[in-house]
Design an enzyme around this catalytic site. Structure first.
Site, PDB file in Angstrom:
ATOM      1  N   ASP A 179      -8.379  13.355  82.387  1.00 25.81           N
ATOM      2  CA  ASP A 179      -9.421  14.204  81.790  1.00 25.81           C
ATOM      3  C   ASP A 179     -10.743  13.977  82.523  1.00 25.81           C
ATOM      4  O   ASP A 179     -11.801  13.804  81.922  1.00 25.81           O
ATOM      5  CB  ASP A 179      -9.576  13.910  80.298  1.00 25.81           C
ATOM      6  CG  ASP A 179     -10.015  15.143  79.498  1.00 25.81           C
ATOM      7  OD1 ASP A 179     -10.457  16.117  80.118  1.00 25.81           O
ATOM      8  OD2 ASP A 179      -9.917  15.107  78.268  1.00 25.81           O
TER       9      ASP A 179
ATOM     10  N   HIS B   6     -10.244  18.073  85.489  1.00 24.26           N
ATOM     11  CA  HIS B   6     -11.333  19.052  85.519  1.00 24.26           C
ATOM     12  C   HIS B   6     -11.965  18.920  86.907  1.00 24.26           C
ATOM     13  O   HIS B   6     -12.588  17.898  87.209  1.00 24.26           O
ATOM     14  CB  HIS B   6     -12.389  18.740  84.461  1.00 24.26           C
ATOM     15  CG  HIS B   6     -11.909  18.841  83.050  1.00 24.26           C
ATOM     16  ND1 HIS B   6     -12.340  19.831  82.186  1.00 24.26           N
ATOM     17  CD2 HIS B   6     -11.043  18.073  82.336  1.00 24.26           C
ATOM     18  CE1 HIS B   6     -11.772  19.667  80.998  1.00 24.26           C
ATOM     19  NE2 HIS B   6     -10.974  18.595  81.072  1.00 24.26           N
TER      20      HIS B   6
ATOM     21  N   HIS C 143      -6.976  26.472  75.973  1.00 19.40           N
ATOM     22  CA  HIS C 143      -7.995  25.534  75.504  1.00 19.40           C
ATOM     23  C   HIS C 143      -8.746  26.142  74.328  1.00 19.40           C
ATOM     24  O   HIS C 143      -9.128  27.309  74.357  1.00 19.40           O
ATOM     25  CB  HIS C 143      -8.975  25.204  76.632  1.00 19.40           C
ATOM     26  CG  HIS C 143      -9.820  24.001  76.354  1.00 19.40           C
ATOM     27  ND1 HIS C 143     -10.814  23.997  75.407  1.00 19.40           N
ATOM     28  CD2 HIS C 143      -9.810  22.750  76.890  1.00 19.40           C
ATOM     29  CE1 HIS C 143     -11.388  22.804  75.371  1.00 19.40           C
ATOM     30  NE2 HIS C 143     -10.794  22.029  76.262  1.00 19.40           N
TER      31      HIS C 143
ATOM     32  N   HIS D 104      -4.272  16.109  84.396  1.00 17.82           N
ATOM     33  CA  HIS D 104      -5.346  16.608  83.520  1.00 17.82           C
ATOM     34  C   HIS D 104      -6.679  16.445  84.245  1.00 17.82           C
ATOM     35  O   HIS D 104      -7.485  15.579  83.932  1.00 17.82           O
ATOM     36  CB  HIS D 104      -5.356  15.840  82.197  1.00 17.82           C
ATOM     37  CG  HIS D 104      -6.199  16.486  81.139  1.00 17.82           C
ATOM     38  ND1 HIS D 104      -5.832  16.497  79.818  1.00 17.82           N
ATOM     39  CD2 HIS D 104      -7.382  17.145  81.193  1.00 17.82           C
ATOM     40  CE1 HIS D 104      -6.766  17.120  79.107  1.00 17.82           C
ATOM     41  NE2 HIS D 104      -7.719  17.522  79.930  1.00 17.82           N
TER      42      HIS D 104
ATOM     43  N   LYS E  99      -3.550  27.161  81.343  1.00 16.32           N
ATOM     44  CA  LYS E  99      -4.133  26.233  80.375  1.00 16.32           C
ATOM     45  C   LYS E  99      -4.692  26.994  79.179  1.00 16.32           C
ATOM     46  O   LYS E  99      -5.528  27.883  79.324  1.00 16.32           O
ATOM     47  CB  LYS E  99      -5.258  25.425  81.038  1.00 16.32           C
ATOM     48  CG  LYS E  99      -6.072  24.582  80.069  1.00 16.32           C
ATOM     49  CD  LYS E  99      -5.234  23.469  79.428  1.00 16.32           C
ATOM     50  CE  LYS E  99      -6.029  22.739  78.342  1.00 16.32           C
ATOM     51  NZ  LYS E  99      -7.216  22.053  78.874  1.00 16.32           N
TER      52      LYS E  99
ATOM     53  N   HIS F 291     -18.352  19.046  75.370  1.00 17.00           N
ATOM     54  CA  HIS F 291     -18.048  20.320  74.713  1.00 17.00           C
ATOM     55  C   HIS F 291     -19.302  21.085  74.298  1.00 17.00           C
ATOM     56  O   HIS F 291     -19.256  21.943  73.425  1.00 17.00           O
ATOM     57  CB  HIS F 291     -17.082  20.096  73.542  1.00 17.00           C
ATOM     58  CG  HIS F 291     -15.724  19.718  74.020  1.00 17.00           C
ATOM     59  ND1 HIS F 291     -14.841  20.629  74.568  1.00 17.00           N
ATOM     60  CD2 HIS F 291     -15.112  18.513  74.113  1.00 17.00           C
ATOM     61  CE1 HIS F 291     -13.742  20.007  74.942  1.00 17.00           C
ATOM     62  NE2 HIS F 291     -13.885  18.718  74.678  1.00 17.00           N
TER      63      HIS F 291
ATOM     64  N   HIS G  18      -3.796  15.250  75.571  1.00 12.69           N
ATOM     65  CA  HIS G  18      -4.350  14.272  74.617  1.00 12.69           C
ATOM     66  C   HIS G  18      -3.802  14.510  73.206  1.00 12.69           C
ATOM     67  O   HIS G  18      -4.518  14.885  72.285  1.00 12.69           O
ATOM     68  CB  HIS G  18      -5.883  14.252  74.619  1.00 12.69           C
ATOM     69  CG  HIS G  18      -6.555  15.574  74.837  1.00 12.69           C
ATOM     70  ND1 HIS G  18      -6.393  16.636  73.988  1.00 12.69           N
ATOM     71  CD2 HIS G  18      -7.387  15.997  75.812  1.00 12.69           C
ATOM     72  CE1 HIS G  18      -7.094  17.659  74.420  1.00 12.69           C
ATOM     73  NE2 HIS G  18      -7.716  17.286  75.528  1.00 12.69           N
TER      74      HIS G  18
ATOM     75  N   HIS H 207      -4.667  22.541  74.797  1.00 13.04           N
ATOM     76  CA  HIS H 207      -5.641  21.782  74.005  1.00 13.04           C
ATOM     77  C   HIS H 207      -5.817  22.609  72.745  1.00 13.04           C
ATOM     78  O   HIS H 207      -6.407  23.684  72.783  1.00 13.04           O
ATOM     79  CB  HIS H 207      -6.930  21.638  74.816  1.00 13.04           C
ATOM     80  CG  HIS H 207      -8.106  21.105  74.071  1.00 13.04           C
ATOM     81  ND1 HIS H 207      -8.973  20.193  74.636  1.00 13.04           N
ATOM     82  CD2 HIS H 207      -8.602  21.354  72.830  1.00 13.04           C
ATOM     83  CE1 HIS H 207      -9.946  19.912  73.775  1.00 13.04           C
ATOM     84  NE2 HIS H 207      -9.740  20.612  72.670  1.00 13.04           N
TER      85      HIS H 207
END
EC number: 3.5.1.5
Length: 566
Positions: free
Chosen positions: A359, A135, A218, A133, A216, A319, A271, A245
């Site tokens: 993450d 980024h 999201h 995971h 992915k 976010h 998560h 996600h």
């Protein structure tokens, strides 16, 4: 001749029946098997065994190992054993008894003039961590992860773009090409995930053919049932994994809607507790589905008195939320729940949550995957006691369960377990050596593809390697063409068949993902429990098979401040 058990351990490391404490935790492992022949142990040094005509024989390079790790205590999902480990051509060649077969009995690993030696006496050897995971916000993450014992990073991104700050996505063929080219510069196995949020197959197929090893989904890009269904259909066709996600706001459906959209197809839920994102308040239910491969990210590991406060600030930044907008604040608060975070601790201990990842820089710490895994194990032992599967006076099964969460299980999930994820013959020699007192916190030596890529190292101008300042430094396998020979870039079979490595001029070794779509939770080692999860929508209390899951937050953790004074 006989020597005391203490003297033997001091000289050759612990043997069968001896117990070793992991760092400053309350976790104790016991040696299950020793591959040596007592009296025939090999050890390097002045006056020691590995000398010409003694433990070192006369065989040519082709018949001996390139590197030998002597008398190491291996912790892996398959066992806790003492052995010599031989490495040949960048891969694990043998686990057994090293020496000179001309004069020593029971030798399974021949030592010769072509053999380098790493002393493993009194040390713990593990497989390099697999963090799925990531980024890819900044390249400096990679060195940070490597120095913590992680040797494989899977995720997406393009740098500190707003999209990457929030989602693990490398979108489209152009960005995929640039990131694959950039990955040639790092002593790390790397694989990239493309953007899965689209309702027609074409944009997904072109990303897989460009090199994506997975897709992915999201919520920030719109994880609708249509996007989920389309993404999984393409993944099934091209044998790549899907990570998801889910929809915190429940805009396009509830957790039941998302589970139905899976249509029993394999998917990796990120998560899965929900603080990192997902259907509020009950995404945690997903861990009871046989096709769902559930993982955690490390900020909620383990549940402490500071977990809740820290998460609200993290979420607002990651976010792109505005604290002056009431709806944004409500969105953040809906994701952070004491009750589900506490349940996550216990579900890890029961083997219902199967993996743990970082993450990185997006509500997670890239250098703390391994440390937080073992902190969770320690907290659970203190609060729940020994597991039923543990032996008398040891935590061997618990150790195997927890190490599998960041090694073999993420490798299985993403179709790379044929190359990495465990200490087994034939696999890439990505190995990490630890002093027991620093286990899980600060590794001593990190090998990539059989060569030393990073290490604790003292003053380079000193007369010996150990004078202060001692800190982590890249070693020779992190430089030049050696880097390309000792690390892998993972791509899809479709990209390999399309000649992507050649067209982009990639120099690192190429690994191809496979078997992603047939994995079920039952395949995740020591972590395959399928509970029936209930979440009270008012109190957020979690029950597994009717049993309430609650544990108190920790006030103090091991593997923490005493290790980071310098």
């Amino acid at each position: 001749m006989k020597i005391s058990r203490q003297a033997y351990a001091d000289m050759f490391g612990p043997t069968v029946g001896d117990k070793v404490r992991l760092a400053d935790t309350e976790l104790w492992i016991e040696v299950e098997k020793d591959f040596t022949t007592y009296g025939e142990e090999v050890k390097f040094g002045g006056g020691k065994v590995i000398r010409d005509g003694m433990g070192q024989g006369q065989l040519l390079a082709a018949e001996v190992v390139d590197t030998l790790i002597t008398n190491a205590l291996i912790i892996d999902h398959w066992g806790i054993v003492k052995a010599d480990v031989g490495i040949k051509n960048g891969r694990i060649a043998a686990i057994g008894k090293a020496g000179n077969p001309d004069i020593q009995p029971d030798v399974t690993i021949a030592v010769g003039a072509a053999t380098e030696v790493i002393a493993g006496e009194g040390m713990i050897l593990t497989a390099g961590g697999v963090d799925t995971h990531i980024h890819f916000i900044c390249p400096q993450q990679i060195e940070e992860a490597l120095m913590s014992g992680v040797t494989t990073m899977i995720g997406g991104g393009t740098g500190p773009a707003t999209g990457t700050n929030a989602t693990t996505v490398t979108p489209g063929p152009w960005h995929m090409a640039r990131m694959l080219q950039a990955s040639d510069s790092f002593p790390m196995n790397i694989g990239f995930t493309g953007k899965g949020n689209v309702s027609l197959p074409g944009p997904l197929i072109e990303q897989v053919k460009a090199g994506a090893i997975g897709l992915k989904l999201h919520e920030d890009w719109g994880t609708t049932p249509a996007a989920i269904d389309n993404c999984l259909s393409v993944a099934d066709e091209y044998d790549v994994q899907v990570a998801i996600h889910t929809d915190t706001l429940n805009e396009s459906g509830f957790v039941e809607t998302t589970l139905a959209a899976f249509k029993n197809r394999t998917i990796h839920t990120y998560h899965t507790e929900g603080a990192g994102g997902g259907h509020a308040p009950d995404i945690i239910k997903a861990c009871g589905s046989p096709n769902v491969l559930p993982s955690s990210t490390n900020p909620t590991r383990p549940f402490t008195r500071n977990t809740i406060d820290e998460h609200l600030d993290m979420l607002m930044v990651c976010h792109h939320l505005d604290p002056s907008i009431a709806e944004d604040v409500a969105f953040a608060e809906s994701r952070i729940r004491r009750e589900t975070i506490a349940a996550e601790d216990i579900l890890h201990d029961l083997g219902a949550f199967s993996m743990l990842s970082s993450d990185s820089q997006a509500m997670g710490r890239v250098g703390e995957v391994i440390m937080r895994t073992w902190q969770t194990a320690d907290k659970m032992k203190k609060q729940r006691g020994p597991l039923p599967q543990d032996g008398p006076g040891n935590d061997n099964f618990r150790a195997k369960r927890y190490i599998a969460k960041y090694t073999i299980n993420p490798a299985i999930t993403h179709g790379i377990s044929h190359e990495v994820g465990s200490i087994e013959v034939g696999k890439w020699a990505d190995l990490v050596l630890w002093r027991p007192a620093f286990f899980g916190v600060k590794p001593t030596l990190i090998l990539k593809g059989g060569a030393i890529a990073a290490s604790l190292m003292g003053d380079a101008n000193a007369s010996i390697p150990t004078p202060q300042p001692v800190h982590y430094r890249p070693m020779f396998a992190s430089f030049g063409s050696s880097l390309h020979a000792t690390s892998l870039t993972f791509i899809s079979q479709a990209a390999f068949d399309a000649g992507v490595p050649e067209s982009l001029g990639l120099k690192k070794q190429i690994g191809v993902v496979k078997g992603c779509r047939t994995v079920q939770k039952k395949d995740l080692i020591h972590n395959d429990y399928l509970p029936d999860i209930e979440v009270d929508p008012q109190t957020y209390q979690v029950k597994a098979d009717g049993v309430l899951l609650w544990c108190e937050p920790a006030d103090v953790l091991p593997m923490a401040q005493r290790y980071f004074l310098f």
